[in-house]
Design a protein around this motif. Structure first.
Motif, PDB file in Angstrom:
ATOM      1  N   LYS A   1       0.832  -1.207   0.000  1.00 53.94           N
ATOM      2  CA  LYS A   1       0.000   0.000   0.000  1.00 53.94           C
ATOM      3  C   LYS A   1       0.869   1.260   0.000  1.00 53.94           C
ATOM      4  CE  LYS A   1      -3.907  -1.924   2.625  1.00 53.94           C
ATOM      5  NZ  LYS A   1      -4.657  -1.823   3.901  1.00 53.94           N
ATOM      6  N   VAL A   2       1.832   1.283   0.912  1.00 50.12           N
ATOM      7  CA  VAL A   2       2.708   2.455   1.045  1.00 50.12           C
ATOM      8  C   VAL A   2       3.502   2.679  -0.239  1.00 50.12           C
ATOM      9  CG1 VAL A   2       4.693   3.400   2.275  1.00 50.12           C
ATOM     10  CG2 VAL A   2       2.869   2.266   3.552  1.00 50.12           C
ATOM     11  N   ALA A   3       4.017   1.597  -0.824  1.00 51.49           N
ATOM     12  CA  ALA A   3       4.798   1.716  -2.048  1.00 51.49           C
ATOM     13  C   ALA A   3       3.943   2.232  -3.198  1.00 51.49           C
ATOM     14  CB  ALA A   3       5.406   0.360  -2.411  1.00 51.49           C
ATOM     15  N   ARG A   4       2.714   1.736  -3.303  1.00 52.82           N
ATOM     16  CA  ARG A   4       1.823   2.204  -4.379  1.00 52.82           C
ATOM     17  C   ARG A   4       1.518   3.687  -4.231  1.00 52.82           C
ATOM     18  NH1 ARG A   4      -3.342   3.186  -4.255  1.00 52.82           N
ATOM     19  NH2 ARG A   4      -3.663   2.011  -2.317  1.00 52.82           N
ATOM     20  N   LYS A   5       1.218   4.114  -3.011  1.00 50.75           N
ATOM     21  CA  LYS A   5       0.912   5.521  -2.778  1.00 50.75           C
ATOM     22  C   LYS A   5       2.123   6.414  -3.040  1.00 50.75           C
ATOM     23  CE  LYS A   5      -2.735   4.612   0.603  1.00 50.75           C
ATOM     24  NZ  LYS A   5      -3.162   4.724   2.028  1.00 50.75           N
ATOM     25  N   GLY A   6       3.314   5.844  -2.849  1.00 49.80           N
ATOM     26  CA  GLY A   6       4.537   6.600  -3.097  1.00 49.80           C
ATOM     27  C   GLY A   6       5.035   6.505  -4.527  1.00 49.80           C
ATOM     28  N   GLY A   7       4.292   5.816  -5.397  1.00 44.13           N
ATOM     29  CA  GLY A   7       4.681   5.696  -6.794  1.00 44.13           C
ATOM     30  C   GLY A   7       5.728   4.630  -7.062  1.00 44.13           C
ATOM     31  N   LEU A   8       6.030   3.789  -6.076  1.00 50.68           N
ATOM     32  CA  LEU A   8       7.018   2.718  -6.247  1.00 50.68           C
ATOM     33  C   LEU A   8       6.284   1.444  -6.673  1.00 50.68           C
ATOM     34  CD1 LEU A   8       9.106   3.413  -3.007  1.00 50.68           C
ATOM     35  CD2 LEU A   8       9.574   4.217  -5.334  1.00 50.68           C
ATOM     36  N   TYR A   9       5.904   1.401  -7.926  1.00 49.24           N
ATOM     37  CA  TYR A   9       4.994   0.361  -8.392  1.00 49.24           C
ATOM     38  C   TYR A   9       5.632  -1.020  -8.448  1.00 49.24           C
ATOM     39  CZ  TYR A   9       2.221   4.443  -9.643  1.00 49.24           C
ATOM     40  OH  TYR A   9       1.516   5.619  -9.588  1.00 49.24           O
ATOM     41  N   GLN A  10       6.913  -1.100  -8.778  1.00 49.02           N
ATOM     42  CA  GLN A  10       7.577  -2.407  -8.798  1.00 49.02           C
ATOM     43  C   GLN A  10       7.692  -2.978  -7.386  1.00 49.02           C
ATOM     44  OE1 GLN A  10      11.304  -1.825 -10.884  1.00 49.02           O
ATOM     45  NE2 GLN A  10      10.350  -2.221 -12.875  1.00 49.02           N
ATOM     46  N   VAL A  11       7.998  -2.116  -6.434  1.00 47.53           N
ATOM     47  CA  VAL A  11       8.065  -2.550  -5.033  1.00 47.53           C
ATOM     48  C   VAL A  11       6.684  -2.997  -4.567  1.00 47.53           C
ATOM     49  CG1 VAL A  11       8.543  -1.817  -2.664  1.00 47.53           C
ATOM     50  CG2 VAL A  11      10.016  -1.040  -4.534  1.00 47.53           C
ATOM     51  N   ALA A  12       5.671  -2.254  -4.971  1.00 44.04           N
ATOM     52  CA  ALA A  12       4.299  -2.597  -4.586  1.00 44.04           C
ATOM     53  C   ALA A  12       3.898  -3.953  -5.151  1.00 44.04           C
ATOM     54  CB  ALA A  12       3.342  -1.514  -5.082  1.00 44.04           C
ATOM     55  N   GLU A  13       4.223  -4.203  -6.404  1.00 53.44           N
ATOM     56  CA  GLU A  13       3.866  -5.480  -7.025  1.00 53.44           C
ATOM     57  C   GLU A  13       4.555  -6.646  -6.319  1.00 53.44           C
ATOM     58  OE1 GLU A  13       3.681  -7.514 -11.485  1.00 53.44           O
ATOM     59  OE2 GLU A  13       4.880  -5.714 -11.156  1.00 53.44           O
ATOM     60  N   HIS A  14       5.845  -6.486  -6.013  1.00 48.77           N
ATOM     61  CA  HIS A  14       6.587  -7.533  -5.305  1.00 48.77           C
ATOM     62  C   HIS A  14       5.992  -7.778  -3.918  1.00 48.77           C
ATOM     63  CE1 HIS A  14       9.921  -9.865  -3.673  1.00 48.77           C
ATOM     64  NE2 HIS A  14       9.976  -9.009  -2.663  1.00 48.77           N
ATOM     65  N   SER A  15       5.654  -6.702  -3.219  1.00 52.28           N
ATOM     66  CA  SER A  15       5.135  -6.827  -1.859  1.00 52.28           C
ATOM     67  C   SER A  15       3.778  -7.518  -1.843  1.00 52.28           C
ATOM     68  CB  SER A  15       5.020  -5.443  -1.221  1.00 52.28           C
ATOM     69  OG  SER A  15       6.286  -4.810  -1.162  1.00 52.28           O
ATOM     70  N   LEU A  16       2.919  -7.173  -2.798  1.00 56.96           N
ATOM     71  CA  LEU A  16       1.596  -7.796  -2.850  1.00 56.96           C
ATOM     72  C   LEU A  16       1.699  -9.274  -3.225  1.00 56.96           C
ATOM     73  CD1 LEU A  16      -0.433  -4.938  -4.569  1.00 56.96           C
ATOM     74  CD2 LEU A  16      -0.459  -5.596  -2.164  1.00 56.96           C
ATOM     75  N   THR A  17       2.677  -9.623  -4.060  1.00 56.46           N
ATOM     76  CA  THR A  17       2.909 -11.037  -4.380  1.00 56.46           C
ATOM     77  C   THR A  17       3.339 -11.804  -3.140  1.00 56.46           C
ATOM     78  OG1 THR A  17       3.548 -10.484  -6.654  1.00 56.46           O
ATOM     79  CG2 THR A  17       4.235 -12.635  -5.813  1.00 56.46           C
ATOM     80  N   GLN A  18       4.237 -11.208  -2.347  1.00 56.45           N
ATOM     81  CA  GLN A  18       4.690 -11.841  -1.108  1.00 56.45           C
ATOM     82  C   GLN A  18       3.544 -11.974  -0.104  1.00 56.45           C
ATOM     83  OE1 GLN A  18       7.644 -13.243  -0.440  1.00 56.45           O
ATOM     84  NE2 GLN A  18       8.262 -12.795  -2.529  1.00 56.45           N
ATOM     85  N   ALA A  19       2.663 -10.973  -0.071  1.00 54.49           N
ATOM     86  CA  ALA A  19       1.506 -11.043   0.819  1.00 54.49           C
ATOM     87  C   ALA A  19       0.609 -12.205   0.435  1.00 54.49           C
ATOM     88  CB  ALA A  19       0.726  -9.725   0.756  1.00 54.49           C
ATOM     89  N   ASN A  20       0.399 -12.375  -0.850  1.00 52.26           N
ATOM     90  CA  ASN A  20      -0.435 -13.478  -1.330  1.00 52.26           C
ATOM     91  C   ASN A  20       0.182 -14.828  -0.968  1.00 52.26           C
ATOM     92  OD1 ASN A  20      -2.769 -14.411  -2.868  1.00 52.26           O
ATOM     93  ND2 ASN A  20      -1.296 -15.074  -4.410  1.00 52.26           N
ATOM     94  N   VAL A  21       1.518 -14.937  -1.081  1.00 54.97           N
ATOM     95  CA  VAL A  21       2.214 -16.176  -0.722  1.00 54.97           C
ATOM     96  C   VAL A  21       2.024 -16.481   0.763  1.00 54.97           C
ATOM     97  CG1 VAL A  21       4.493 -17.234  -0.464  1.00 54.97           C
ATOM     98  CG2 VAL A  21       3.923 -16.018  -2.572  1.00 54.97           C
ATOM     99  N   SER A  22       2.135 -15.458   1.601  1.00 56.04           N
ATOM    100  CA  SER A  22       1.990 -15.653   3.045  1.00 56.04           C
ATOM    101  C   SER A  22       0.578 -16.100   3.406  1.00 56.04           C
ATOM    102  CB  SER A  22       2.332 -14.355   3.786  1.00 56.04           C
ATOM    103  OG  SER A  22       3.677 -13.986   3.575  1.00 56.04           O
ATOM    104  N   PHE A  23      -0.413 -15.467   2.810  1.00 47.76           N
ATOM    105  CA  PHE A  23      -1.797 -15.847   3.099  1.00 47.76           C
ATOM    106  C   PHE A  23      -2.094 -17.261   2.614  1.00 47.76           C
ATOM    107  CE2 PHE A  23      -2.789 -11.089   2.893  1.00 47.76           C
ATOM    108  CZ  PHE A  23      -2.717 -10.968   4.268  1.00 47.76           C
ATOM    109  N   CYS A  24      -1.572 -17.611   1.427  1.00 57.24           N
ATOM    110  CA  CYS A  24      -1.782 -18.964   0.904  1.00 57.24           C
ATOM    111  C   CYS A  24      -1.119 -20.010   1.801  1.00 57.24           C
ATOM    112  CB  CYS A  24      -1.243 -19.068  -0.516  1.00 57.24           C
ATOM    113  SG  CYS A  24      -2.228 -18.185  -1.752  1.00 57.24           S
ATOM    114  N   LYS A  25       0.052 -19.668   2.347  1.00 53.26           N
ATOM    115  CA  LYS A  25       0.743 -20.570   3.265  1.00 53.26           C
ATOM    116  C   LYS A  25      -0.110 -20.840   4.494  1.00 53.26           C
ATOM    117  CE  LYS A  25       4.914 -20.917   6.117  1.00 53.26           C
ATOM    118  NZ  LYS A  25       6.168 -20.220   6.550  1.00 53.26           N
ATOM    119  N   GLN A  26      -0.709 -19.786   5.026  1.00 52.46           N
ATOM    120  CA  GLN A  26      -1.557 -19.942   6.206  1.00 52.46           C
ATOM    121  C   GLN A  26      -2.795 -20.770   5.886  1.00 52.46           C
ATOM    122  OE1 GLN A  26      -0.882 -19.354   9.146  1.00 52.46           O
ATOM    123  NE2 GLN A  26      -2.729 -19.038  10.346  1.00 52.46           N
ATOM    124  N   LEU A  27      -3.388 -20.548   4.713  1.00 50.99           N
ATOM    125  CA  LEU A  27      -4.568 -21.307   4.323  1.00 50.99           C
ATOM    126  C   LEU A  27      -4.243 -22.792   4.162  1.00 50.99           C
ATOM    127  CD1 LEU A  27      -6.235 -18.901   1.724  1.00 50.99           C
ATOM    128  CD2 LEU A  27      -7.027 -19.419   4.035  1.00 50.99           C
TER     129      LEU A  27
END
Length: 258
Positions: free
Chosen positions: A91-117
């Motif tokens: 979220k912070v990266a997207r708001k700051g215009g760091l779109y590549q960082v945002a994409e990587h972070s959201l991918t990692q978030a999805n991996v973490s949630f899938c691991k928990q599921l």
């Protein structure tokens, strides 16, 4: 004074991070049966949230705090909390215009949630409400990222691809049944947030008629009747319709008298 504050700001953020490390480290020596809940309560507290909101979205500000929280969640072996940390970074990266960082972070978030599921799949027959909420947040943030980089249609498709068109004609009882069904992997509030965001984009781009937009707002209010933002945006849309109608009537009156 301003120059001195700028120089000291990174150290101030490091002190904030150290304070969080100090607090979480104390939990490791407390009753371990309560550790998980205590850890979750800490990272989701208003104090921790406000600290992040008041920091600048850069490497010396919020990133320093988020990276510390990410490390703490890994030490605590809490993939859900780790996913939430990655989501915040995105979220912070997207708001700051760091779109590549945002994409990587959201991918990692999805991996973490899938691991928990996956870890809970063997012991639970249904998806927990927190997991459903996380799934909705990931979809919404990825869509916002796509919209920010100019892929508007992709963003709309991500948000509404699995939302049936019939949802906008359902009454409250039908909506409640839809949300509670096994085929729906999100809470009603999460679905409402996605629909509202898509509706706002549609209003700005003129992609739907007024009647269709009103149906969408009313669906959001049925899903989340106490959501102030939904009420405010719907009122703002109705106000814009009213002003447009008044202008049309005034223009027509001028034409008749001319």
């Amino acid at each position: 004074a301003r120059d001195g504050y700028t120089r000291s700001y990174p150290y101030l953020m490091q002190l904030h991070a150290l304070r969080e490390v100090e607090y979480i480290s104390s939990l490791f020596f407390d009753d371990q049966s309560k550790f998980q809940q205590s850890f979750i309560n800490a990272v989701s507290s208003d104090q921790w949230s406000d600290r992040l909101d008041l920091s600048t979205p850069d490497i010396t500000g919020s990133n320093a705090i988020l990276n510390t929280r990410l490390a703490l969640s890994r030490m605590a072996n809490e993939p859900t909390v780790e996913g939430l940390m990655w989501l915040d970074i995105g979220k912070v990266a997207r708001k700051g215009g760091l779109y590549q960082v945002a994409e990587h972070s959201l991918t990692q978030a999805n991996v973490s949630f899938c691991k928990q599921l996956n870890e809970r799949a063997s012991t639970e027959n249904s998806i927990s409400s927190s997991a459903r909420e996380s799934i909705g947040n990931i979809k919404l943030q990825v869509a916002k990222l796509k919209h920010a980089i100019g892929e508007s249609m992709t963003a709309l498709k991500l948000i509404e691809d699995d939302i049936p068109a019939s949802i906008f004609t359902m009454d409250e009882k039908q909506l409640k049944s839809y949300v509670s069904s096994e085929t729906t992997a999100e809470s009603g509030e999460a679905i409402a947030r996605r629909i509202l965001q898509a509706t706002e984009w549609m209003v700005c781009d003129g992609l739907k008629s007024s009647s269709e937009i009103k149906d969408r707002y009313q669906t959001v209010l049925k899903l989340a009747p106490n959501w102030e933002k939904a009420h405010f945006n719907y009122a703002k849309f109705l106000d814009a319709l009213f002003e447009t109608r008044i202008k049309q009537m005034a223009d027509k009156a001028r034409e008749e008298y001319s």
